[in-house]
Design an enzyme around this catalytic site. Sequence first.
Site, PDB file in Angstrom:
ATOM      1  N   THR A  70      88.924 -54.656  40.090  1.00 39.43           N
ATOM      2  CA  THR A  70      90.453 -55.189  40.257  1.00 39.43           C
ATOM      3  C   THR A  70      91.201 -54.501  39.399  1.00 39.43           C
ATOM      4  O   THR A  70      92.150 -53.832  39.333  1.00 39.43           O
ATOM      5  CB  THR A  70      90.379 -56.526  40.278  1.00 39.43           C
ATOM      6  OG1 THR A  70      89.695 -56.867  41.398  1.00 39.43           O
ATOM      7  CG2 THR A  70      91.870 -56.955  40.319  1.00 39.43           C
ATOM      8  N   ASN A 149      85.064 -52.467  52.625  1.00 42.91           N
ATOM      9  CA  ASN A 149      84.027 -53.442  52.099  1.00 42.91           C
ATOM     10  C   ASN A 149      83.592 -54.617  53.044  1.00 42.91           C
ATOM     11  O   ASN A 149      82.758 -55.233  52.978  1.00 42.91           O
ATOM     12  CB  ASN A 149      84.647 -54.101  50.841  1.00 42.91           C
ATOM     13  CG  ASN A 149      86.054 -55.019  51.233  1.00 42.91           C
ATOM     14  OD1 ASN A 149      86.914 -54.067  51.556  1.00 42.91           O
ATOM     15  ND2 ASN A 149      86.041 -55.958  51.081  1.00 42.91           N
ATOM     16  N   CYS A 323      86.358 -62.374  48.397  1.00 43.40           N
ATOM     17  CA  CYS A 323      87.737 -62.525  47.831  1.00 43.40           C
ATOM     18  C   CYS A 323      88.672 -63.425  48.731  1.00 43.40           C
ATOM     19  O   CYS A 323      89.526 -63.806  48.300  1.00 43.40           O
ATOM     20  CB  CYS A 323      88.408 -61.371  47.417  1.00 43.40           C
ATOM     21  SG  CYS A 323      87.656 -60.540  45.763  1.00 43.40           S
TER      22      CYS A 323
END
Length: 377
Positions: A70, A149, A323
Amino acid sequence: MHYLDHAATTPVPEAVAKTVYDVLAGQFGNPSSQYPIGREAKALVEQSRKTVASALGCQAEELYFTSCGTESDNWAIEAALWQNRRVGRHIITTAVEHNAVLEPCKWYQSQGWEVTCLVPDRDGNITAEQVAQALRPDTALISVMLVNNETGCVFPVGEIAQLLRGRGSRALLHTDAVQGFMKVPCCPKDLGADFLSLSAHKIGGPKGIGALYISPRAAHPRPLLPGGGQEKGLRSGTEATAQIAGFAKAVELRSENLSEKLAHMARIKDYCREKLLSIPGMVTVGKGTAPHILAMSLPGYPSGNMVNDLGAQGICISAGSACHQGKPSHVVAALRLDKRTAAGVIRLSFGPETTEGDIDALYTALLNHQQNRFPML
């Protein structure tokens, strides 16, 4: 336990954990200190940098350590927009990027930048032609991930770079390669990327350490963290020496017989797809070609319920990126699936350790879930 969520994080091999411990316990010097234990720590950081850079196919001086993927994504975006501040205020990205890219882009949009989000087709793919149609003279940055992802789709970063060169564009190209590193071809020079982001914990390394490749074309980026001058003055802060060493050790271990490991993951993925498609109603979502990620759906059966039910049985899968934390996935939404199919999407992801026995346990658990749960209307 049957762990089938390697895209979220990976098991840490004993050798990596030992490396981290040994550095914490015995090589704890500050790499900026001038006495021997400090110089030893500095040498360890630089040797680790060479190890990771070699696996990536770049020069060690082009690789900068960060705290995570990130941070690497955020730094790349900020650096590219600062360098191209006189080019314009237009950003091109995709609707299916990780939030580590989408959220910074949203922030810049709130500050006056214009953001074009490319939408994938129903198979999850993005094309270079979409970028060509969106490209403008004032485009400062293009950020397109290497491997999605959630779907495992591999995006045409190399074709996009060729397009930019052919157009004579000054736009800088960033790719989030967190899911691509040591899974698909990932050399930034071959791809033509100006910035490329990595994260150690996706390949058996510790959490809390990542890296950013910065090309010679973007050789003078704005410092992310001014301070003590570490990372050539671009990312100050005492180096996380133990995590860096663990990152390098994970790269070393993953590099051993890598082609065999990737072939194994691809075989497991094929076995999993074939096995689960024998469950009534199960469908494949997208056409991802990365060897380690498979998205499927059991239409009508909410994915959150499946994740919780299987988790209680020691089978770890996900409903998308970790996430999201249970929230609807923007990636699934972008595929424009029907409501029942979208609600039942699960992500399965594999590593070198994954076995057919893990898949068999998953199959049995999903079949029982289907038989014992009522579908949504």
